[in-house]
Write a protein that holds these residues in place. Structure first.
Motif, mmCIF file in Angstrom:
data_model
loop_
_atom_site.group_PDB
_atom_site.id
_atom_site.type_symbol
_atom_site.label_atom_id
_atom_site.label_comp_id
_atom_site.label_asym_id
_atom_site.label_seq_id
_atom_site.Cartn_x
_atom_site.Cartn_y
_atom_site.Cartn_z
ATOM 1 N N ASP A 191 0.874 -1.171 0.000
ATOM 2 C CA ASP A 191 0.000 0.000 0.000
ATOM 3 C C ASP A 191 0.907 1.215 0.000
ATOM 4 O OD1 ASP A 191 -2.274 -1.505 0.169
ATOM 5 O OD2 ASP A 191 -2.939 -0.728 2.110
ATOM 6 N N GLY B 278 -3.137 0.660 -3.718
ATOM 7 C CA GLY B 278 -3.147 -0.679 -3.133
ATOM 8 C C GLY B 278 -2.756 -1.647 -4.233
ATOM 9 N N GLU C 69 -3.986 6.046 2.310
ATOM 10 C CA GLU C 69 -3.736 5.102 1.200
ATOM 11 C C GLU C 69 -4.106 5.713 -0.156
ATOM 12 O OE1 GLU C 69 -5.832 1.340 1.509
ATOM 13 O OE2 GLU C 69 -5.580 1.052 -0.656
HETATM 14 MG MG MG Z 1 -6.614 -1.044 -0.311
#
Ligand code: MG
Ligand code: 4AD
Length: 480
Positions: A395, A406, A403
């Motif tokens: 991430d 991902g 974030e």
């Molecule tokens: Mg994610």
């Protein structure tokens, strides 16, 4: 007659011949100076009207918001703030805007909150802030295609209606033509999907990854860039129910190569924005500085916008394993002083945004790539490490955002993948085609997903994801 865009005029030398420009009135001062904007740039062109030469009735119709067409020569400006201006010879009102009615909208020239702007999303693109964001968004999208195309990637359009749940998280919007008032049921009481349009249960895609993987196993390097949908009921400033995602997928890349790609890609698009959106970014930087003044010290951004963007370009993203991150978090002050809403106690817990932000903003003070997460908290398709506990996940965490990416190396081993699908309670029948890619010439491969709106948030210095997409879709909101 040459029709020109405001952006061209502002960059050109005075002309001896007449040019024409069309746009919307931003202001009209002293019955003489019209500030005209046509959306091509954040800047307005000043149009100078000799009011003695025009009918009073025409001048009255030059109101804020009106669409007008102006013809005249471009001359050097004597006033401050612009190099050139138009000496108007003829003028036409294309569309009136009633002053009293304009006053009730966000077109009226006073400060409006971002919340008010959202309520008039059909008009907010006429404001400086929102038009700047939308121009930056457009340039970023182009930069994304440019990056992949110049590096030999192929653009794949993965389906929007699917029968699978790519993330295995069950956050899908159903797609159906069944009569909701009279749903056909089987003997056992379940919905009889055989009667539905596709003869099976379908939903809007949460990610194009699984289909992109099948393409990477033939074209080598591919990317998707399309809308994705999540019915997760999180009403936050980082989540949308409909958002755009960029998902590259590369055959023969391992996790380290995947991280290199992600870092290089993000830096390229930010660099592109810095080069191609200078005026808009300067405006947004100033907007952010003004907004910060209204906030308590602790919530202000620690760098001006352009400095922050350059900082990302100039520094390596810090690569840290989940296990190292947990050790840091366990020992950190906010955890010991019980300031986290979700205290970090043991290895294996999922990280919340408060933890991600601590790592990025307080501890490392730069973008961070966390990798090798516990298998239990990640999706079924990630490659299991030899420790059998962690997966080759990554991430990317950004300051102020959390974030932004991902991704993972994918599980390429048929047996291991099949076992994980079963263990995670996923219907193997829905994924037969995905499993087959592991039977015929399987290979190490990796990819990631970048949330486009989170990138736009970062680049524009905005703080709410609803303000970086034309018409946001969030829980209880699908207006416009
Ligand atoms: Mg994610
Ligand atoms: O981490 P996510 O769920 O990963 C995937 O969907 C993978 N299939 C990607 C891949 O490996 N090809 O989502 C990827 C990114 C997140 O890091 C975040 O930036 C963004 O998509 N994202 C959202 N953005 C806005 N609103 C939401 N509800 C989002 N959910 C995820």
């Amino acid at each position: 007659m040459q029709h020109k865009k405001v952006i061209e005029l502002l960059q050109s030398e005075p002309t001896l011949y007449e040019i024409n420009v069309k746009g919307w009135v931003r202001s009209f001062r002293s019955n003489r100076f019209i500030a005209l904007n046509d959306g091509s740039t954040i800047k307005n062109i000043q149009c100078v009207v000799d009011f003695e030469k025009f009918e009073e009735s025409l001048l009255k119709r030059i109101t804020i918001g009106a669409a007008i067409s102006v013809t005249g020569i471009l001359t050097e400006s004597l006033g401050q703030g612009q190099a050139v201006e138009i000496q108007v010879s003829t003028m036409e009102i294309l569309g009136d805007a009633d002053t009293e009615e304009v006053k009730l909208t966000i077109l009226s020239p006073k400060r409006h909150t971002l919340e008010t702007l959202r309520e008039q999303a059909h008009l907010r693109v006429r404001t400086n802030t929102f038009s700047a964001i939308m121009r930056v968004r457009s340039k970023l999208s182009f930069a994304i295609h440019k990056y992949f195309q110049k590096n030999g990637f192929f653009y794949v359009n993965t389906p929007i209606i699917t029968g699978s749940d790519a993330e295995g998280a069950g956050e899908m919007f159903k797609v159906t033509v069944l009569d909701l008032n009279n749903v056909p049921k089987n003997k056992d009481g379940n919905i009889h999907y055989k009667e539905d349009f596709f003869g099976k249960e379908t939903n809007l895609t949460v990610s194009g990854q699984l289909e992109a993987e099948t393409f990477a196993m033939a074209l080598g390097q591919v990317y998707t860039f399309g809308p994705t949908f999540r019915a997760e009921n999180s009403n936050t400033s980082r989540h949308l129910a409909e958002f755009w995602m960029i998902e590259p997928e590369v055959a023969f890349n391992d996790l380290a190569a995947n991280m290199d790609l992600a870092e290089d890609f993000i830096k390229y698009v930010i660099q592109y924005a810095l080069e191609h959106c200078k005026d808009d970014l300067e405006f947004l930087q100033e907007r952010l500085a003004q907004e910060d003044k209204t906030k308590p010290e602790a919530e202000r951004s620690d760098m001006p916008l352009l400095e922050k963007l350059n900082f990302v370009l100039d520094n390596n993203f810090k690569r840290v394993s989940y296990t190292e991150a947990i050790d840091i978090l366990k020992e950190c002050k906010p955890n010991k002083k019980k300031q986290f809403k979700y205290p970090i106690e043991a290895w294996g817990t999922d990280l919340q945004s408060e933890h991600e932000r601590f790592l990025v903003e307080k501890h490392f003070k730069c973008p961070v790539i966390l990798f090798d997460y516990p298998a239990k908290i990640k999706a079924f398709y990630m490659r299991l490490n030899d420790d059998k506990k962690t997966v080759r996940a990554m991430d990317i965490l950004f300051p102020g955002i959390g974030e932004i990416v991902g991704g993972s190396q994918r599980e390429e081993r048929y047996d291991v993948l099949k076992r994980k699908i079963t263990e995670m309670g996923i219907d193997e029948k829905e994924l037969w085609w995905y499993l087959e890619t592991r039977k015929f010439g399987t290979a190490v491969h990796s990819g990631f997903g970048l949330g486009f709106e989170r990138l736009v948030l970062f680049v524009t210095g905005m703080t709410n994801i609803r303000d970086v997409i034309p018409y946001p879709r969030t829980p209880l909101n699908a207006e416009f």
